[in-house]
Design a protein around this motif. Sequence first.
Motif, PDB file in Angstrom:
ATOM      1  N   GLU A  50      17.599  33.980 -53.203  1.00  0.00           N
ATOM      2  CA  GLU A  50      17.220  32.596 -53.507  1.00  0.00           C
ATOM      3  C   GLU A  50      16.999  31.775 -52.240  1.00  0.00           C
ATOM      4  O   GLU A  50      17.552  32.078 -51.189  1.00  0.00           O
ATOM      5  CB  GLU A  50      18.345  31.919 -54.295  1.00  0.00           C
ATOM      6  CG  GLU A  50      18.280  32.120 -55.784  1.00  0.00           C
ATOM      7  CD  GLU A  50      19.422  31.366 -56.462  1.00  0.00           C
ATOM      8  OE1 GLU A  50      19.135  30.349 -57.102  1.00  0.00           O
ATOM      9  OE2 GLU A  50      20.581  31.809 -56.314  1.00  0.00           O
ATOM     10  N   ALA A  51      16.249  30.685 -52.375  1.00  0.00           N
ATOM     11  CA  ALA A  51      16.061  29.755 -51.258  1.00  0.00           C
ATOM     12  C   ALA A  51      17.336  28.920 -51.096  1.00  0.00           C
ATOM     13  O   ALA A  51      18.013  28.640 -52.076  1.00  0.00           O
ATOM     14  CB  ALA A  51      14.867  28.851 -51.533  1.00  0.00           C
ATOM     15  N   PRO A  52      17.665  28.523 -49.851  1.00  0.00           N
ATOM     16  CA  PRO A  52      18.947  27.845 -49.622  1.00  0.00           C
ATOM     17  C   PRO A  52      19.058  26.506 -50.345  1.00  0.00           C
ATOM     18  O   PRO A  52      20.115  26.182 -50.888  1.00  0.00           O
ATOM     19  CB  PRO A  52      18.988  27.660 -48.104  1.00  0.00           C
ATOM     20  CG  PRO A  52      17.593  27.828 -47.633  1.00  0.00           C
ATOM     21  CD  PRO A  52      16.922  28.723 -48.610  1.00  0.00           C
ATOM     22  N   GLY A  53      17.933  25.736 -50.363  1.00  0.00           N
ATOM     23  CA  GLY A  53      17.967  24.409 -50.991  1.00  0.00           C
ATOM     24  C   GLY A  53      18.459  24.486 -52.428  1.00  0.00           C
ATOM     25  O   GLY A  53      19.300  23.700 -52.865  1.00  0.00           O
ATOM     26  N   ALA A  54      17.945  25.475 -53.160  1.00  0.00           N
ATOM     27  CA  ALA A  54      18.284  25.614 -54.578  1.00  0.00           C
ATOM     28  C   ALA A  54      19.778  25.906 -54.753  1.00  0.00           C
ATOM     29  O   ALA A  54      20.435  25.347 -55.638  1.00  0.00           O
ATOM     30  CB  ALA A  54      17.449  26.737 -55.197  1.00  0.00           C
ATOM     31  N   ILE A  55      20.320  26.773 -53.888  1.00  0.00           N
ATOM     32  CA  ILE A  55      21.742  27.129 -54.006  1.00  0.00           C
ATOM     33  C   ILE A  55      22.610  25.915 -53.669  1.00  0.00           C
ATOM     34  O   ILE A  55      23.584  25.629 -54.357  1.00  0.00           O
ATOM     35  CB  ILE A  55      22.097  28.320 -53.072  1.00  0.00           C
ATOM     36  CG1 ILE A  55      21.198  29.522 -53.379  1.00  0.00           C
ATOM     37  CG2 ILE A  55      23.567  28.686 -53.216  1.00  0.00           C
ATOM     38  CD1 ILE A  55      21.431  30.720 -52.487  1.00  0.00           C
ATOM     39  N   VAL A  56      22.238  25.199 -52.612  1.00  0.00           N
ATOM     40  CA  VAL A  56      23.013  24.024 -52.189  1.00  0.00           C
ATOM     41  C   VAL A  56      23.088  23.016 -53.335  1.00  0.00           C
ATOM     42  O   VAL A  56      24.149  22.488 -53.667  1.00  0.00           O
ATOM     43  CB  VAL A  56      22.384  23.368 -50.939  1.00  0.00           C
ATOM     44  CG1 VAL A  56      22.987  21.999 -50.669  1.00  0.00           C
ATOM     45  CG2 VAL A  56      22.562  24.272 -49.731  1.00  0.00           C
ATOM     46  N   GLU A  57      21.943  22.800 -53.982  1.00  0.00           N
ATOM     47  CA  GLU A  57      21.881  21.832 -55.073  1.00  0.00           C
ATOM     48  C   GLU A  57      22.753  22.264 -56.245  1.00  0.00           C
ATOM     49  O   GLU A  57      23.616  21.522 -56.708  1.00  0.00           O
ATOM     50  CB  GLU A  57      20.426  21.713 -55.527  1.00  0.00           C
ATOM     51  CG  GLU A  57      20.202  20.563 -56.460  1.00  0.00           C
ATOM     52  CD  GLU A  57      18.963  19.783 -56.021  1.00  0.00           C
ATOM     53  OE1 GLU A  57      18.237  19.315 -56.889  1.00  0.00           O
ATOM     54  OE2 GLU A  57      18.738  19.685 -54.795  1.00  0.00           O
ATOM     55  N   ARG A  58      22.533  23.507 -56.695  1.00  0.00           N
ATOM     56  CA  ARG A  58      23.237  23.988 -57.886  1.00  0.00           C
ATOM     57  C   ARG A  58      24.752  24.021 -57.662  1.00  0.00           C
ATOM     58  O   ARG A  58      25.527  23.641 -58.531  1.00  0.00           O
ATOM     59  CB  ARG A  58      22.733  25.383 -58.245  1.00  0.00           C
ATOM     60  CG  ARG A  58      23.242  25.852 -59.601  1.00  0.00           C
ATOM     61  CD  ARG A  58      22.774  27.254 -59.951  1.00  0.00           C
ATOM     62  NE  ARG A  58      23.223  28.221 -58.967  1.00  0.00           N
ATOM     63  CZ  ARG A  58      22.420  29.008 -58.270  1.00  0.00           C
ATOM     64  NH1 ARG A  58      21.116  28.932 -58.433  1.00  0.00           N
ATOM     65  NH2 ARG A  58      22.910  29.861 -57.388  1.00  0.00           N
ATOM     66  N   GLU A  59      25.168  24.478 -56.491  1.00  0.00           N
ATOM     67  CA  GLU A  59      26.601  24.662 -56.268  1.00  0.00           C
ATOM     68  C   GLU A  59      27.256  23.464 -55.581  1.00  0.00           C
ATOM     69  O   GLU A  59      28.440  23.520 -55.245  1.00  0.00           O
ATOM     70  CB  GLU A  59      26.838  25.950 -55.470  1.00  0.00           C
ATOM     71  CG  GLU A  59      26.200  27.148 -56.171  1.00  0.00           C
ATOM     72  CD  GLU A  59      26.744  28.480 -55.668  1.00  0.00           C
ATOM     73  OE1 GLU A  59      27.667  28.459 -54.835  1.00  0.00           O
ATOM     74  OE2 GLU A  59      26.223  29.509 -56.120  1.00  0.00           O
ATOM     75  N   GLY A  60      26.482  22.415 -55.367  1.00  0.00           N
ATOM     76  CA  GLY A  60      27.054  21.216 -54.755  1.00  0.00           C
ATOM     77  C   GLY A  60      27.651  21.484 -53.381  1.00  0.00           C
ATOM     78  O   GLY A  60      28.768  21.098 -53.093  1.00  0.00           O
ATOM     79  N   LEU A  61      26.888  22.200 -52.546  1.00  0.00           N
ATOM     80  CA  LEU A  61      27.427  22.601 -51.234  1.00  0.00           C
ATOM     81  C   LEU A  61      27.114  21.603 -50.123  1.00  0.00           C
ATOM     82  O   LEU A  61      27.532  21.786 -48.989  1.00  0.00           O
ATOM     83  CB  LEU A  61      26.864  23.967 -50.835  1.00  0.00           C
ATOM     84  CG  LEU A  61      27.204  25.129 -51.771  1.00  0.00           C
ATOM     85  CD1 LEU A  61      26.528  26.395 -51.292  1.00  0.00           C
ATOM     86  CD2 LEU A  61      28.716  25.320 -51.849  1.00  0.00           C
TER      87      LEU A  61
END
Length: 494
Positions: A416-427
């Motif tokens: 996955e792209a980092p932006g998407a993971i950061v958003e979904r997991e609230g990182l």
Amino acid sequence: MTTTGASFSERLAGYEPVIGLEVHAQLLTRTKLFCSCANRFGDPPNTHVCPVCVGLPGALPVLSREAVTLAMKAALATHCTVQSESIWARKNYFYPDLPKGYQISQYEKPLALEGWVEIPSRAGEPRRVRLQRIHMEEDAGKLLHEGFPWSGEQSGVDLNRSGVPLIEMVTHPDLHSPEDAFEYLSALKAILLYTEASDCNMEEGSLRCDANVSVRRRGANALGTRTEIKNLNSFRHVARALEHEIARQVALIESGGEVVQETRLWDSARGETAPMRSKEEAHDYRYFPEPDLAPLRAGDEWIEEVRGTLPELPAERRRRFAGQYDLPDYDAGVLTQSRAVADYFEAVARESGNAKAASNWVMNEVLRKVKEDDVGLEACGVTPQGLGELVGLIEKGTISGRIAKDLFEKMWASGEAPGAIVEREGLAQVSDVGALQATVAEVVAANPEQVAAYRGGKKAAIGWFVGQVMKRTGGKANPRVVNQLLRTALDSDA
Ligand code: ADP
Ligand code: MG
Ligand code: ZN
């Protein structure tokens, strides 16, 4: 300088090792050198054979243009001069993996002469290791001693490799230590990979090395008698075998003996070389011109056409990386070992706009994971665009360095792209003063002893407080903001 009482390592230091390497590389062609059988490793034995490569009487060889082109690429990339005419020769010997009874090779007039390979040197300027010659030849078959019901009583012969195109690249005796040999092999491998002349896979036998070594007293000009070491199937083994053989020769001379010119076999399990046979001479092979093949003519047009297809080579690229991206020479060297890594790095640098950060991520994280998971760069989950974006997120302060490491692992696993993971997991990193103030106050309130210590002069305890806040925020707090808030809280109430 034989002084009684001097230790062996002192006496060893009185000698200069002299080393010349002969490297055989399989060319990355679709077909064999003189027939249309596939050049492919790993298939069942004897599934790529025909009358030509098995050597049936009357079968005639037809030269592969692709093989010559790849050999020329390797020659031009190592600054050799491709000869306008080279001659095929028969090298005659008997061995069960060679049904023809001779190998088609080149002898008196090889494909290319006199070039050089640049190697880095610890002290200052890079050095040139001169090449004497590059010639083309066909590979022999392979004896199979294991893996069959009858193994142990009989051996088999696999002729899939018989007739596969090879180049042999021979250096002048310009190397003077096992480390030199290692550096040379690494540099040569990088060149062959860049030009895609060979895949250099040592486990599959695509790259093989014989090492010639002698020693002489420091300051002497004449070369000592050499031995040739065979069965070296990794660069580490080459270095270890040379170390052992150099010490053996010195000990022999120091004890009044003489080095005998012979071929020795490296035994990696025992860590030593042992005699295999006395040195064969060229006349033992009864070389004569191959009557079934015309001389190989390489006109200027063909040579220049091939030269035009050469990529930017590792040494040039290394210099460019050091200059253009202002990288330490070490980084530039690691990043240019393969074209894929160099391309990947450049894409990350472009994407992120921070070359040094890109270099650190590629060298420390990407190459580590590639090695751990044994995957190719092109198949890994983290694209250069993804990594570039991740570096950008750190730069902008969106994520902390600690979260970035976890994020990288997640990207690697999921693609996955980092932006998407950061958003979904609230990182996303918390830099908001209001949001962090409460946590800082909690930490200060919960640790009166540490607070007292800090206020009593133990200012270094600030790091411990930062750690506590990071812990409570799952690593998401911006450490710089936390630091400021803590100082305010701890210093003001004093
Ligand atoms: P051969 O025909 O036996 O293969 P070459 O003269 O072609 O021998 O040399 C093979 C390799 O041995 C070359 O790499 C060369 O540099 C190296 N070599 C030759 N003489 C010595 C020596 N005295 N010590 C170390 N290496 C040597
Ligand atoms: Mg030789
Ligand atoms: Zn064939």
